[in-house]
Design a protein around this motif. Structure first.
Motif, PDB file in Angstrom:
ATOM      1  N   GLY A  49       0.806  -1.216   0.000  1.00  0.00           N
ATOM      2  CA  GLY A  49       0.000   0.000   0.000  1.00  0.00           C
ATOM      3  C   GLY A  49       0.833   1.257   0.000  1.00  0.00           C
ATOM      4  N   CYS A  50       2.105   1.142  -0.383  1.00  0.00           N
ATOM      5  CA  CYS A  50       3.017   2.287  -0.387  1.00  0.00           C
ATOM      6  C   CYS A  50       2.986   2.978  -1.745  1.00  0.00           C
ATOM      7  N   THR A  51       2.744   4.265  -1.746  1.00  0.00           N
ATOM      8  CA  THR A  51       2.627   5.008  -3.008  1.00  0.00           C
ATOM      9  C   THR A  51       3.535   6.231  -3.039  1.00  0.00           C
ATOM     10  N   GLN A  52       4.545   6.275  -2.177  1.00  0.00           N
ATOM     11  CA  GLN A  52       5.459   7.403  -2.151  1.00  0.00           C
ATOM     12  C   GLN A  52       6.106   7.597  -3.527  1.00  0.00           C
ATOM     13  N   GLY A  53       5.983   8.800  -4.063  1.00  0.00           N
ATOM     14  CA  GLY A  53       6.576   9.100  -5.361  1.00  0.00           C
ATOM     15  C   GLY A  53       5.702   8.781  -6.544  1.00  0.00           C
ATOM     16  N   CYS A  54       4.531   8.187  -6.309  1.00  0.00           N
ATOM     17  CA  CYS A  54       3.637   7.819  -7.415  1.00  0.00           C
ATOM     18  C   CYS A  54       2.660   8.953  -7.723  1.00  0.00           C
ATOM     19  N   THR A  55       2.199   9.003  -8.957  1.00  0.00           N
ATOM     20  CA  THR A  55       1.124   9.927  -9.308  1.00  0.00           C
ATOM     21  C   THR A  55      -0.194   9.375  -8.776  1.00  0.00           C
ATOM     22  N   LYS A  56      -1.245  10.195  -8.809  1.00  0.00           N
ATOM     23  CA  LYS A  56      -2.554   9.725  -8.347  1.00  0.00           C
ATOM     24  C   LYS A  56      -3.044   8.555  -9.194  1.00  0.00           C
ATOM     25  N   ARG A 103      -4.246  -7.771   1.572  1.00  0.00           N
ATOM     26  CA  ARG A 103      -5.195  -7.016   2.381  1.00  0.00           C
ATOM     27  C   ARG A 103      -6.026  -6.070   1.519  1.00  0.00           C
ATOM     28  N   GLU A 104      -7.330  -6.073   1.754  1.00  0.00           N
ATOM     29  CA  GLU A 104      -8.225  -5.247   0.959  1.00  0.00           C
ATOM     30  C   GLU A 104      -8.686  -3.995   1.709  1.00  0.00           C
ATOM     31  N   LYS A 105      -8.193  -3.820   2.920  1.00  0.00           N
ATOM     32  CA  LYS A 105      -8.614  -2.631   3.661  1.00  0.00           C
ATOM     33  C   LYS A 105      -7.855  -1.407   3.154  1.00  0.00           C
ATOM     34  N   GLU A 106      -8.361  -0.253   3.532  1.00  0.00           N
ATOM     35  CA  GLU A 106      -7.694   0.986   3.134  1.00  0.00           C
ATOM     36  C   GLU A 106      -6.353   1.105   3.870  1.00  0.00           C
ATOM     37  N   ILE A 107      -5.326   1.457   3.133  1.00  0.00           N
ATOM     38  CA  ILE A 107      -3.992   1.598   3.710  1.00  0.00           C
ATOM     39  C   ILE A 107      -3.529   3.038   3.503  1.00  0.00           C
ATOM     40  N   VAL A 108      -3.060   3.659   4.576  1.00  0.00           N
ATOM     41  CA  VAL A 108      -2.544   5.020   4.496  1.00  0.00           C
ATOM     42  C   VAL A 108      -1.036   4.927   4.264  1.00  0.00           C
ATOM     43  N   SER A 109      -0.636   5.295   3.067  1.00  0.00           N
ATOM     44  CA  SER A 109       0.762   5.139   2.685  1.00  0.00           C
ATOM     45  C   SER A 109       1.708   5.892   3.605  1.00  0.00           C
ATOM     46  N   GLU A 110       1.348   7.112   3.988  1.00  0.00           N
ATOM     47  CA  GLU A 110       2.225   7.928   4.824  1.00  0.00           C
ATOM     48  C   GLU A 110       2.488   7.275   6.182  1.00  0.00           C
ATOM     49  N   GLU A 111       1.441   6.650   6.743  1.00  0.00           N
ATOM     50  CA  GLU A 111       1.606   5.994   8.040  1.00  0.00           C
ATOM     51  C   GLU A 111       2.551   4.797   7.924  1.00  0.00           C
ATOM     52  N   ARG A 112       2.371   4.018   6.888  1.00  0.00           N
ATOM     53  CA  ARG A 112       3.231   2.841   6.714  1.00  0.00           C
ATOM     54  C   ARG A 112       4.680   3.275   6.479  1.00  0.00           C
ATOM     55  N   ARG A 113       4.857   4.339   5.727  1.00  0.00           N
ATOM     56  CA  ARG A 113       6.215   4.817   5.459  1.00  0.00           C
ATOM     57  C   ARG A 113       6.887   5.277   6.749  1.00  0.00           C
ATOM     58  N   SER A 114       6.158   5.987   7.589  1.00  0.00           N
ATOM     59  CA  SER A 114       6.746   6.474   8.844  1.00  0.00           C
ATOM     60  C   SER A 114       7.100   5.330   9.783  1.00  0.00           C
ATOM     61  N   GLN A 115       6.443   4.193   9.616  1.00  0.00           N
ATOM     62  CA  GLN A 115       6.736   3.016  10.435  1.00  0.00           C
ATOM     63  C   GLN A 115       7.875   2.176   9.851  1.00  0.00           C
ATOM     64  N   GLY A 116       8.414   2.604   8.717  1.00  0.00           N
ATOM     65  CA  GLY A 116       9.497   1.869   8.071  1.00  0.00           C
ATOM     66  C   GLY A 116       9.039   0.651   7.316  1.00  0.00           C
ATOM     67  N   GLU A 166      11.022  -5.292 -13.003  1.00  0.00           N
ATOM     68  CA  GLU A 166      10.688  -4.001 -13.595  1.00  0.00           C
ATOM     69  C   GLU A 166      10.354  -2.986 -12.501  1.00  0.00           C
ATOM     70  N   ILE A 167      11.074  -1.873 -12.497  1.00  0.00           N
ATOM     71  CA  ILE A 167      10.815  -0.810 -11.522  1.00  0.00           C
ATOM     72  C   ILE A 167       9.527  -0.085 -11.913  1.00  0.00           C
ATOM     73  N   TYR A 168       8.669   0.159 -10.920  1.00  0.00           N
ATOM     74  CA  TYR A 168       7.388   0.807 -11.216  1.00  0.00           C
ATOM     75  C   TYR A 168       7.643   2.252 -11.664  1.00  0.00           C
ATOM     76  N   GLY A 169       7.209   2.554 -12.852  1.00  0.00           N
ATOM     77  CA  GLY A 169       7.496   3.854 -13.436  1.00  0.00           C
ATOM     78  C   GLY A 169       8.654   3.788 -14.411  1.00  0.00           C
TER      79      GLY A 169
END
Length: 525
Positions: free
Chosen positions: A298-305, A322-335, A365-368
């Motif tokens: 659920g990590c989208t750091q650096g991705c477009t919308k 997991r199909e629940k909503e994931i907040v990318s910023e929270e996961r990133r801050s947790q490493g 393949e790197i995303y992007g």
């Protein structure tokens, strides 16, 4: 009368010689002889076909029931053939003496004799390195319970949809032979235990992170009623800690010795390593900024919308994610997110790697695509991937086989001077453990939870470059793959250090090995 008899014989001989035939419509004698010879030849051919068919069937049956029975015979036949070829070459060579033949392979260890309690089938799940660890665990379970193990089945239904079988990735004969003194392994289940013959095995996933008591007390009794058990999930089914030393060492033996890649993979993998080493030291960067990892985490750091929405929809398509909503910023801050290519560039620079550093991207393949690699490539122009080093024809056999491609990256990562994973997934952990086993080769284990605030402060210009460099170096001073004890957390096995990342029981001799003391002869690179 004798004269007449002799005349008659000569007369018949003259007729045969002149091609004359008898009366009454009988065929000429030469035609009869030719037909007779044709019949004899036809009978011989048919007999040969029948005999060879029987022989092939006999070999197949023997291989099924006693896979090692013919090993000695075939090896002697191969040795004899090689000696004959060498002798013929020596006799026909007049200009220079022929080179000495290669040394014969070491003799196989005698097979372990035991009464099998049943057959264990396993279907591995996940990517290559997740399945690799699972295979090690399942061999250990089969040894513990005195079972006959069927060559493991590999995952074909996951995100990667790789159709590879075990023998497409690993040397199956080496796998069977190298473990024959520990456990009996067969290529396929006997026919009488197949579903086609009405036999339905017990199918179940064993409980995760279980020790030997679980398998002895709860799994072994099941073989009294069900001669075949099919474990349909195998990831993390054996505990990291609390396992007898001999079983821990067997896990290592399977991982570091028995699981050998096929000659095709090894040949190309060694070629990649050689090409890199010819240009000097190199870093293997496991840049896990790939579509499947971003969708799963659920990590989208650096991705477009738009890219973030594609990842979200992809996650919803797979029920085991997991199909629940994931907040990318929270996961990133947790490493819990892999570093972006841009973040990786800053960290590499802060760790002291110069612009001329040779970097091998060990990833898919790197995303992007190249757009996301632009900043990293600008900082480190000597970035290469296997697709850049090898001709398309060389990689063609591995196309659409992600596990075989991952095997190439695995070989390069293990051989690299420095290995840096940007996410602690299965490959990162297994490669880390392999490098520890080879003498604690330098592996920089990035502390993402500590790095995220440092990256953000530097990005916001609240932390100067020199301060950033000093902070990054301080965080990773003791995260360079040095000898260390595996962390044990009672009743929380999922939070413990992974056995295959640090198989400490296998890294030095003796039962009371002190990894941090002077008794360990291995040194940190």
């Amino acid at each position: 009368m004798e004269v007449r008899s002799s005349d008659a014989v000569r007369s018949i001989g003259d007729k045969i010689a002149s091609g004359g035939g008898g009366g009454g419509g009988s065929p000429p004698l030469p035609a009869a002889i030719a037909r007779k010879r044709l019949q004899v030849w036809f009978i011989r051919v048919c007999s040969s076909i029948v005999l060879w068919t029987c022989l092939v069937q006999l070999v197949a049956v023997c291989e099924l029931w006693h896979p090692h029975l013919l090993a000695g015979i075939t090896s002697r036949i191969s040795s004899s053939a090689e000696l004959n070829v060498d002798e013929e070459a020596r006799l026909h060579s007049s200009s220079s003496p022929s080179p000495s033949p290669p040394p014969p392979p070491p003799p196989l260890a005698p097979p372990r004799k035991y009464t099998s309690n049943g057959f264990l089938r396993v279907s591995c799940n996940g990517g290559l390195n997740q399945m690799r660890a699972a295979i090690c665990d399942m061999v250990t379970v089969a040894r513990l319970l005195n079972l006959t193990l069927v060559v493991p089945e590999l995952d074909k239904t996951s995100f990667w949809a790789d159709p590879s079988n075990f023998n497409d990735i690993f040397d199956v004969r080496h796998f069977i032979d190298s473990l024959r003194d520990e456990v009996r392994i067969i290529k396929r289940i006997p026919k009488r235990f197949n579903r086609q013959h009405g036999f339905i095995p017990l199918e179940m996933p064993p409980v995760s992170w279980s020790n030997e008591k679980y398998y002895l007390q709860q799994i072994l009794p099941l073989f009294g009623k069900h001669k075949v058990l099919h474990f349909n999930k195998t990831d993390a089914r054996l505990a990291n800690n609390g396992i007898p030393l001999d079983l821990q060492k067997l896990r290592c033996r399977v991982n570091f010795q028995a699981l050998k890649f096929t000659p095709q993979i090894e040949t190309l993998g060694y070629k990649l390593v050689r090409m890199l080493q010819e240009k000097g030291p190199f870093v293997a960067l496991h840049l896990r900024y790939e579509m499947d990892m971003l969708a799963f985490s659920g990590c989208t750091q650096g991705c477009t919308k738009e890219e973030a929405e594609v990842l979200k929809q992809m996650r919803y398509q797979y029920p085991w994610w997991r199909e629940k909503e994931i907040v990318s910023e929270e996961r990133r801050s947790q490493g819990l997110c892999p570093l972006t290519p841009e973040e990786a560039a800053l960290i590499l620079q802060a760790l002291g790697f110069g612009k001329d550093t040779q970097i091998y991207i060990a990833a898919g393949e790197i995303y992007g695509s190249e757009r996301r690699l632009a900043v990293l490539r600008a900082a480190f122009p000597n970035i290469v991937k296997k697709e850049m080093l090898l001709a398309p024809a060389e990689l063609q056999q591995f196309q659409n086989h992600s596990s075989q491609m991952a095997a190439l990256d695995f070989m390069v990562s293990v051989a690299s001077n420095t290995f840096i994973p940007t996410y602690d997934g299965n490959m990162a952990k297994v490669v880390e453990g392999h490098r520890r086993y080879l003498g604690f080769k330098k592996t920089i284990l990035l502390d993402r939870k500590s790095l995220v605030p440092l990256l953000d402060m530097h990005h916001n210009r609240t932390l100067s470059w020199n301060e950033f460099v000093a902070a990054v170096a301080s965080v990773h001073e003791k995260r360079m793959g040095q000898p260390t004890h595996r962390r044990v957390i009672v009743d929380k096995p999922k939070e413990e250090d992974y056995f295959y990342a640090n198989p400490q029981e296998c890294l030095c001799e003796g039962t009371n090995c002190d990894l941090l003391g002077h008794g360990n002869s291995s040194k940190t690179n």
